[in-house]
Design an enzyme around this catalytic site. Structure first.
Site, PDB file in Angstrom:
ATOM      1  N   TYR A   1       0.910  -1.123  -0.015  1.00  0.00           N
ATOM      2  CA  TYR A   1      -0.161  -0.058  -0.058  1.00  0.00           C
ATOM      3  C   TYR A   1       0.894   1.127  -0.042  1.00  0.00           C
ATOM      4  O   TYR A   1       1.710   1.596   1.004  1.00  0.00           O
ATOM      5  CB  TYR A   1      -0.988   0.118   1.119  1.00  0.00           C
ATOM      6  CG  TYR A   1      -1.977  -1.153   1.199  1.00  0.00           C
ATOM      7  CD1 TYR A   1      -2.219  -1.939   0.024  1.00  0.00           C
ATOM      8  CD2 TYR A   1      -2.844  -1.281   2.340  1.00  0.00           C
ATOM      9  CE1 TYR A   1      -2.959  -3.104   0.096  1.00  0.00           C
ATOM     10  CE2 TYR A   1      -3.625  -2.598   2.280  1.00  0.00           C
ATOM     11  CZ  TYR A   1      -3.559  -3.313   1.262  1.00  0.00           C
ATOM     12  OH  TYR A   1      -4.663  -4.327   0.998  1.00  0.00           O
TER      13      TYR A   1
ATOM     14  N   HIS B   1      -0.132 -11.808   0.872  1.00  0.00           N
ATOM     15  CA  HIS B   1      -0.884 -11.062   0.145  1.00  0.00           C
ATOM     16  C   HIS B   1      -1.829 -11.802  -1.016  1.00  0.00           C
ATOM     17  O   HIS B   1      -2.971 -11.625  -0.969  1.00  0.00           O
ATOM     18  CB  HIS B   1      -0.435  -9.840  -0.406  1.00  0.00           C
ATOM     19  CG  HIS B   1      -1.003  -8.675  -0.399  1.00  0.00           C
ATOM     20  ND1 HIS B   1      -0.722  -7.196  -0.396  1.00  0.00           N
ATOM     21  CD2 HIS B   1      -2.551  -8.457  -0.697  1.00  0.00           C
ATOM     22  CE1 HIS B   1      -1.684  -6.620  -0.410  1.00  0.00           C
ATOM     23  NE2 HIS B   1      -2.774  -7.122  -0.660  1.00  0.00           N
TER      24      HIS B   1
END
Ligand code: NAP
Length: 277
Positions: free
Chosen positions: A53, A111
């Site tokens: 992010y 992820h």
């Protein structure tokens, strides 16, 4: 705050906070920090971030938001698939810890599935756990078939959660992944619970919410919060929205409303491949 039990018995808040696309703009920083800190005050103390992010900008923002409150927070971060091996994961984890300003993550997730074999990833997670860098590990965006392959490697059934796309308009997991996880007492973490705000403009949800004297976001979140074993992590970057989302915990949807939601947003009638955003 409603809580959900992880497989090791740890209780975590059912309503937490996401942070994708936060920390990327200087001008919004103070507003975003205030939003995260208000969420913590309200008890939405599970915070989800990832090295991906904003190339670490989200982790840095979260680090600033939790300074002096580390013990109140259940911190989740994620490793890129290409960093998820014995050689690369230790350094990736150290970078995340440094950006967050903490010694240890409460939960570290893969992820999504990449090219590194699961046995390598599991060993890397276990080493970090043994070194006290992470308290537990889990995965994200893994469907039943992937989970079965993961369970087949040594230690591969040691995951604490699977974080997946789940909201009123994305119910495919109810067919197979949700029952598979429920049978093993593994919670699901529902990401993009508001479908990145797209759900909120759907007239059928707007109308239903109005009839309940609630907002569309509250109905969407309350519906997820009523599913067993689901942790919900909406992202909101201002205090007003955080407070609105927190209000979902007080919204009890009765049987007739649940039937109506099934009519408006039908459950799956067969297997569907896991969707990702
Ligand atoms: P989301 O939480 O479904 O939606 C976020 C969007 O909704 C933002 O635009 C936010 O606006 C808006 N919003 C929030 N509360 C609102 C409210 N009460 N009224 C109106 N608008 C509202 O989407 P998401 O960020 O994709 O998902 C949540 C978290 O899940 C992420 O932040 C991330 O931590 C995680 N995630 C994980 C994966 C994965 O692959 N594992 C993928 C996607 C997301 P503002 O921000 O402007 O307030």
């Amino acid at each position: 705050m409603k809580s959900i039990a992880l497989p090791d018995g740890t209780q975590v808040p059912a309503l937490g906070m996401g942070t994708w696309m936060m920390g990327e703009t200087r001008a919004r920083r103070a507003t975003e920090l205030a939003a995260l800190q208000r969420g913590i005050e309200l008890g939405m103390t599970l915070i989800d971030t990832a090295e991906m992010y904003g190339d670490g900008a989200s982790e840095e923002l979260v680090g600033e938001a939790i300074r002096g409150r580390r013990e109140q927070v259940f911190l989740v971060s994620k490793v890129y698939p290409f960093n998820a091996g014995r050689r690369t994961m230790p350094a990736a984890c150290e970078r995340s810890l440094k950006r967050l300003g903490v010694d240890c993550l409460d939960l570290y997730l893969l992820h999504w599935r990449g090219d590194i074999p699961f046995d390598d990833t599991v060993e890397a997670f276990e080493r970090l756990q043994a070194a006290g860098k992470i308290r537990r590990w889990g995965i994200s965006n893994l469907d039943v078939q992937d989970m079965q392959e993961l369970c087949a490697v040594p230690g591969g059934d040691g995951f604490a959660v699977d974080q997946v796309l789940y909201n009123l308009s994305r119910r495919g997991i109810e067919w197979d992944l949700q029952p598979w996880c429920a049978a093993r007492n593994v919670p699901l973490m529902a990401y993009s619970p508001l479908e990145q705000a797209r759900l909120l403009a759907q007239p059928k949800l707007v109308e239903l919410a109005r009839s309940l004297q609630a907002t569309p976001a509250q109905v969407a979140l309350a519906w997820l919060l009523q599913q067993p074993g689901v942790i919900v992590i909406p992202k909101a970057s201002d205090v007003r929205r955080v407070e609105e989302n927190f209000g979902a915990l007080r919204l009890a949807l009765d049987a007739a409303t649940l039937v109506e939601l099934d009519r408006l947003f039908p459950p799956p009638r067969g297997p569907r491949p896991l969707e990702m955003l």
